[in-house]
Design a protein around this motif. Sequence first.
Motif, PDB file in Angstrom:
ATOM      1  N   SER A  57       0.608  -1.023   0.290  1.00 45.24           N
ATOM      2  CA  SER A  57      -0.009  -0.120  -0.099  1.00 45.24           C
ATOM      3  C   SER A  57       0.773   1.265   0.522  1.00 45.24           C
ATOM      4  N   VAL A  58       2.305   1.385   0.414  1.00 42.45           N
ATOM      5  CA  VAL A  58       3.053   2.760   0.810  1.00 42.45           C
ATOM      6  C   VAL A  58       4.378   2.116   0.308  1.00 42.45           C
ATOM      7  N   ASP A  62       9.900  -7.025  -3.644  1.00 40.29           N
ATOM      8  CA  ASP A  62       9.194  -7.489  -2.956  1.00 40.29           C
ATOM      9  C   ASP A  62       9.273  -9.147  -2.676  1.00 40.29           C
ATOM     10  N   GLN A  63       8.759  -9.651  -1.737  1.00 33.47           N
ATOM     11  CA  GLN A  63       9.178 -11.074  -1.747  1.00 33.47           C
ATOM     12  C   GLN A  63       7.816 -11.878  -2.792  1.00 33.47           C
ATOM     13  N   ALA A  89      -0.387  -7.054   2.931  1.00 31.39           N
ATOM     14  CA  ALA A  89      -1.658  -6.729   3.946  1.00 31.39           C
ATOM     15  C   ALA A  89      -2.466  -6.161   2.719  1.00 31.39           C
ATOM     16  N   GLY A 113     -11.793   1.528   2.520  1.00 33.15           N
ATOM     17  CA  GLY A 113     -11.473   2.649   2.668  1.00 33.15           C
ATOM     18  C   GLY A 113     -10.931   3.630   3.360  1.00 33.15           C
ATOM     19  N   VAL A 116      14.613  -9.332   0.515  1.00 36.36           N
ATOM     20  CA  VAL A 116      15.420  -8.634   1.731  1.00 36.36           C
ATOM     21  C   VAL A 116      16.147  -9.113   2.616  1.00 36.36           C
ATOM     22  N   CYS A 142      -0.995   0.194  10.783  1.00 38.08           N
ATOM     23  CA  CYS A 142      -2.028   0.114  11.823  1.00 38.08           C
ATOM     24  C   CYS A 142      -2.761  -0.069  10.228  1.00 38.08           C
ATOM     25  N   GLY A 143      -4.294   0.474  10.874  1.00 39.85           N
ATOM     26  CA  GLY A 143      -5.325  -0.400  10.195  1.00 39.85           C
ATOM     27  C   GLY A 143      -6.120   0.917   8.548  1.00 39.85           C
ATOM     28  N   GLY A 190      -2.823   2.205   6.080  1.00 42.07           N
ATOM     29  CA  GLY A 190      -2.179   1.952   5.606  1.00 42.07           C
ATOM     30  C   GLY A 190      -2.751   2.379   4.089  1.00 42.07           C
ATOM     31  N   TYR A 191      -3.507   1.686   3.501  1.00 39.66           N
ATOM     32  CA  TYR A 191      -4.309   1.833   2.222  1.00 39.66           C
ATOM     33  C   TYR A 191      -4.306   3.573   1.681  1.00 39.66           C
ATOM     34  N   MET A 192      -4.708   4.095   2.968  1.00 30.07           N
ATOM     35  CA  MET A 192      -5.668   5.523   2.850  1.00 30.07           C
ATOM     36  C   MET A 192      -4.392   6.165   2.975  1.00 30.07           C
TER      37      MET A 192
HETATM   38  C1  LIG Z   1      -9.395  -7.032   7.424  1.00 31.61           C
HETATM   39  C2  LIG Z   1      -8.958  -5.423   6.760  1.00 31.61           C
HETATM   40  C3  LIG Z   1      -8.902  -4.917   6.145  1.00 31.61           C
HETATM   41  C4  LIG Z   1      -8.863  -3.278   6.085  1.00 31.61           C
HETATM   42  N1  LIG Z   1      -9.243  -2.520   5.734  1.00 31.61           N
HETATM   43  C5  LIG Z   1      -8.695  -0.575   6.132  1.00 31.61           C
HETATM   44  C6  LIG Z   1      -9.424   0.158   4.949  1.00 31.61           C
HETATM   45  O1  LIG Z   1     -10.410  -0.257   4.627  1.00 31.61           O
HETATM   46  N2  LIG Z   1      -8.176   1.660   4.780  1.00 31.61           N
HETATM   47  C7  LIG Z   1      -6.588   1.590   4.773  1.00 31.61           C
HETATM   48  O2  LIG Z   1      -6.644   2.626   4.350  1.00 31.61           O
HETATM   49  N3  LIG Z   1      -6.592   0.190   5.400  1.00 31.61           N
HETATM   50  C8  LIG Z   1      -7.020  -0.974   5.918  1.00 31.61           C
HETATM   51  N4  LIG Z   1      -6.692  -1.902   6.184  1.00 31.61           N
HETATM   52  C9  LIG Z   1      -4.203  -2.060   6.916  1.00 31.61           C
HETATM   53  C10 LIG Z   1      -4.036  -2.176   5.538  1.00 31.61           C
HETATM   54  O3  LIG Z   1      -4.760  -3.626   4.355  1.00 31.61           O
HETATM   55  C11 LIG Z   1      -2.790  -1.736   6.038  1.00 31.61           C
HETATM   56  O4  LIG Z   1      -2.383  -1.257   7.000  1.00 31.61           O
HETATM   57  C12 LIG Z   1      -1.597  -1.617   4.455  1.00 31.61           C
HETATM   58  O5  LIG Z   1      -2.333  -2.605   3.346  1.00 31.61           O
HETATM   59  C13 LIG Z   1      -0.339  -1.567   4.974  1.00 31.61           C
HETATM   60  O6  LIG Z   1       0.510  -1.250   4.178  1.00 31.61           O
HETATM   61  P1  LIG Z   1       1.779  -1.639   4.257  1.00 31.61           P
HETATM   62  O7  LIG Z   1       2.264  -0.270   2.214  1.00 31.61           O
HETATM   63  O8  LIG Z   1       2.938  -1.080   4.979  1.00 31.61           O
HETATM   64  O9  LIG Z   1       2.380  -3.126   4.015  1.00 31.61           O
HETATM   65  P2  LIG Z   1       1.979  -3.965   2.715  1.00 31.61           P
HETATM   66  O10 LIG Z   1       0.770  -3.957   1.569  1.00 31.61           O
HETATM   67  O11 LIG Z   1       1.877  -5.367   3.337  1.00 31.61           O
HETATM   68  O12 LIG Z   1       3.222  -3.673   2.238  1.00 31.61           O
HETATM   69  C14 LIG Z   1       4.828  -4.677   2.636  1.00 31.61           C
HETATM   70  C15 LIG Z   1       5.580  -5.096   1.170  1.00 31.61           C
HETATM   71  O13 LIG Z   1       6.100  -5.657   1.514  1.00 31.61           O
HETATM   72  C16 LIG Z   1       6.752  -6.394   1.493  1.00 31.61           C
HETATM   73  N5  LIG Z   1       7.939  -7.442   2.440  1.00 31.61           N
HETATM   74  C17 LIG Z   1       7.583  -7.625   3.439  1.00 31.61           C
HETATM   75  N6  LIG Z   1       8.897  -7.641   4.045  1.00 31.61           N
HETATM   76  C18 LIG Z   1      10.114  -8.263   3.109  1.00 31.61           C
HETATM   77  C19 LIG Z   1      11.349  -8.511   2.515  1.00 31.61           C
HETATM   78  N7  LIG Z   1      12.169  -8.979   3.598  1.00 31.61           N
HETATM   79  N8  LIG Z   1      11.783  -8.142   1.506  1.00 31.61           N
HETATM   80  C20 LIG Z   1      10.881  -8.712  -0.209  1.00 31.61           C
HETATM   81  N9  LIG Z   1       9.550  -7.841   0.691  1.00 31.61           N
HETATM   82  C21 LIG Z   1       9.428  -7.990   1.938  1.00 31.61           C
HETATM   83  C22 LIG Z   1       6.121  -7.793   1.219  1.00 31.61           C
HETATM   84  O14 LIG Z   1       5.910  -8.843   0.738  1.00 31.61           O
HETATM   85  C23 LIG Z   1       4.972  -6.603   1.292  1.00 31.61           C
HETATM   86  O15 LIG Z   1       3.775  -6.938  -0.505  1.00 31.61           O
HETATM   87  C24 LIG Z   1      -6.712  -3.375   6.506  1.00 31.61           C
HETATM   88  C25 LIG Z   1      -6.193  -4.269   6.928  1.00 31.61           C
HETATM   89  C26 LIG Z   1      -7.669  -5.352   6.830  1.00 31.61           C
HETATM   90  C27 LIG Z   1      -6.600  -6.941   7.409  1.00 31.61           C
END
Ligand SMILES: Cc1cc2nc3c(=O)[nH]c(=O)nc-3n(C[C@H](O)[C@H](O)[C@H](O)COP(=O)(O)OP(=O)(O)OC[C@H]3O[C@@H](n4cnc5c(N)ncnc54)[C@H](O)[C@@H]3O)c2cc1C
Lengths: 385, 363
Positions: A15-16, A35-36, A44, A51, A175, A339-340, A342-344
Amino acid sequence: MTEPVYDVIIIGAGSVGTPAAMFLAEAGFKTLVIDQFASVGQGANKAAIGGIRATHSDPAKIRLCLKSIEVFSTWQQQYGDNLEWIAGGYCFVAYRPREEKILKNLLAVQKEYQLNIEWLNREALLEAVPALNPEGLIGGTFSPDDGSASPMRSALAFYRRAREKGAVFQFGEKVTGILTVRGRVQGVHTNQGTYSCGSVINAAGPWAREVAETVGLDVLVVPDSHEGGVSEPVAPFLRPMLVDIRQTSDSANYYFYQHATGQIIFCITPAPPMVGTDRRETSAFLPQVSRRMVNLVPRLCNLRVRRTWRGLYPMTPDGFPIVGLAPEVEGYVHAVGMCGQGYMLGPGVGDLLVRLIQGNLTANDDEVLRGLRPDRPFRGQEKLK
Amino acid sequence: MQKTEIAVIGAGPAGLAAAIEAARAGAQVTLIDENERPGGQLFKQIHKFFGSKEHRAGTRGVEIGVDLLEEAKRVGVITRLNTVVYGLYHDKCLGLACGDHSEDLQTQAIILATGASENVLAFPGWTLPGVMGAGAAQTLINIHRVLPGRRILMVGAGNVGLIVTYQLLQAGAEVVAIIEGLPVIGGYGVHASKVRRAGVPILTSHTIVSAEGGESVERAVIAQVDNRWQVLCGTEQTLEVDTVCLAVGLSPLAELAWMAGCRFSHVPTLGGWVPLHDQDMQTSVPGIYIAGDVAGIEEASTAMEEGRLAGLAAAGTLCHLSPEVGEIKKSEVRDRLAALRWGGFGEGRAVAKRQIIEARCEA
Ligand SMILES: Cc1cc2nc3c(=O)[nH]c(=O)nc-3n(C[C@H](O)[C@H](O)[C@H](O)COP(=O)(O)OP(=O)(O)OC[C@H]3O[C@@H](n4cnc5c(N)ncnc54)[C@H](O)[C@@H]3O)c2cc1C
Ligand SMILES: Cc1cc2nc3c(=O)[nH]c(=O)nc-3n(C[C@H](O)[C@H](O)[C@H](O)COP(=O)(O)OP(=O)(O)OC[C@H]3O[C@@H](n4cnc5c(N)ncnc54)[C@H](O)[C@@H]3O)c2cc1C
């Protein structure tokens, strides 16, 4: 010494990391994302229900999400891909004086930041959301500029745009370490090779702590899991995202909305939290969440559920993200602990990371980053998780 | 939370046989089916079954069903009808939906006997009312006693297409034609001769091009195909029909096995994606067994034998049978299964089943 091959390496195409890659590539940085998993958004990101709101209770998240909403809401006009964005608004409901008080207190803060949000009394709220259970309803907040979109479509669109602008993605690669020389980032080790770079951004979501440990940093991100589900599609009858923050003995808040394609998509915060990375669905979730949803919107009792899943929230002790330069390691940037939300937060954080790496921060950016500092004491508690 | 030792999901021939065998061995068994009557496909099969005497060839499916139900009651199987199993969770807990409420059922072992679902074909007009599965048409006439239409086109000349055609004629409908994409009829000769004698043409190397109509099907366009399934221009004909029945194969109904994390293999002879299983019908997830069409599309007779095997094995792992007695009983069933899979039609399935078992053992 030879020039590094990449200006920036982003760990995680989630998401980020994905929108961050897009903004960095647009700004002219040579960017690599590792990405792995096999493709974009498979961590996530794909578990999120979609939302998007700016109506938070702190300046950092408000500012970041305002930028995100600008990106989500104008994307189709600008680039053509349909992200299934709808500005349906967010509605936090109050059926007890306790929640009424919490929401009204927050409203005051939200108003200070000029957010478009109002308190609607019972009658006005029932007019805005006729499907709500009227019994015991006191009122609620309504913020019409918030909305929803598809996390998978968004990740794909950001990915395509990032590639167009020259960002490189390596999938199926993990990584395993970050290369430093005299306290300065030099590159990244993976299970398949080594890449040199000037800066590295940890955007590893629920796995961020493992990644940070490889440079000897302890970042307080602990994954806990939440379950979500999707119904069959039906004709549109529910505009906003509904959020009910009442606590019960086995769950905290739950929220749901009707997606652009007609399905009701929902999730709940279990109490106590389910800490860890186990992603197998539980038998408790569906009876628990559907009982509460049907109580809030009685006609949902006629709806059939298609599928449920369990995904991870990258949690921090105080419920706020951790974004900023690591004081200990030069060239290392945290963009973790979403946290909850990250998408937004994704596009807003990505856009800010460009100015952070350029060393070109505005006064507003400084205010945002102050609340998300990696070395803060983590004592407060986010009120609207 | 409610508990049971063994839950059997699906009360068709496979599930009934599994439940009877496990309960006979002394296990506490709960048999669950979404319908208001148990029996699965059996109660639709008013024709005499084919196969060997030992497997009650010449008996109608309905009669086999009645016998199994009586036996299940006698040995103390608890039967829960009008109950859909909507989830199978890692702690072997089942989510049940019954009427307007849901329940959890904690189990120690699970036998999946959920049967199959009918395949569909997509062509212009395929969503018009009047286009339906042949199995659905069979349910309408043999269970609910309602004719699906007056003038019918049957697509597919395998056993299901042929048998349902004959039963539609018996029920008073007119079957205008049976069309089959392959150059040969897939079903048994006896069934094909029967419908031909009744005057129904079987057109091989033919496919459906479209279904047309305002509110519901009024016409169907069919055409000849070449050996690469391409429509030959100029061979189109329009048939005045109000119903199009699709008898184009079945696929194992294996969602619960996917949810449980079972490993699968794609085996076209058995209907597509099939959960891997061992000699005891145990999947790659310990304590989860499968039997019948969900383990590969076959027949009621093999479904019952697989059910017995799964029932014995599940009861055995819960110590209701000594290993020696269990093994003797299971090998008797295995011999009968081998006999059923013998000969022209059985050989392919026997080979496919061996592959499934080998893949499971390597997994
Ligand atoms: C049921 C549910 C509902 C949700 N609803 C919402 C919502 O409505 N709105 C909202 O904003 N958020 C929502 N969220 C939260 C949201 O999904 C997360 O906060 C967000 O996806 C986190 O983004 P991120 O980029 O930090 O992590 P991720 O999207 O998980 O990205 C991290 C990436 O890093 C990669 N990675 C990790 N370690 C390594 C490594 N060592 N080597 C290579 N790659 C690696 C992973 O493979 C992954 O693809 C919800 C979550 C859940 C579970
Ligand atoms: C037209 C036709 C003619 C046939 N003729 C013959 C013949 O002559 N000889 C022969 O040997 N075989 C014949 N067969 C094949 C035979 O009927 C099947 O192979 C057999 O019924 C398979 O048994 P089963 O127990 O695996 O599945 P089924 O009989 O399909 O039973 C499965 C049961 O599980 C229930 N179920 C599924 N999912 C759930 C869930 N999640 N929750 C609750 N309940 C669920 C279903 O509703 C159903 O009642 C014929 C089939 C057809 C369609």
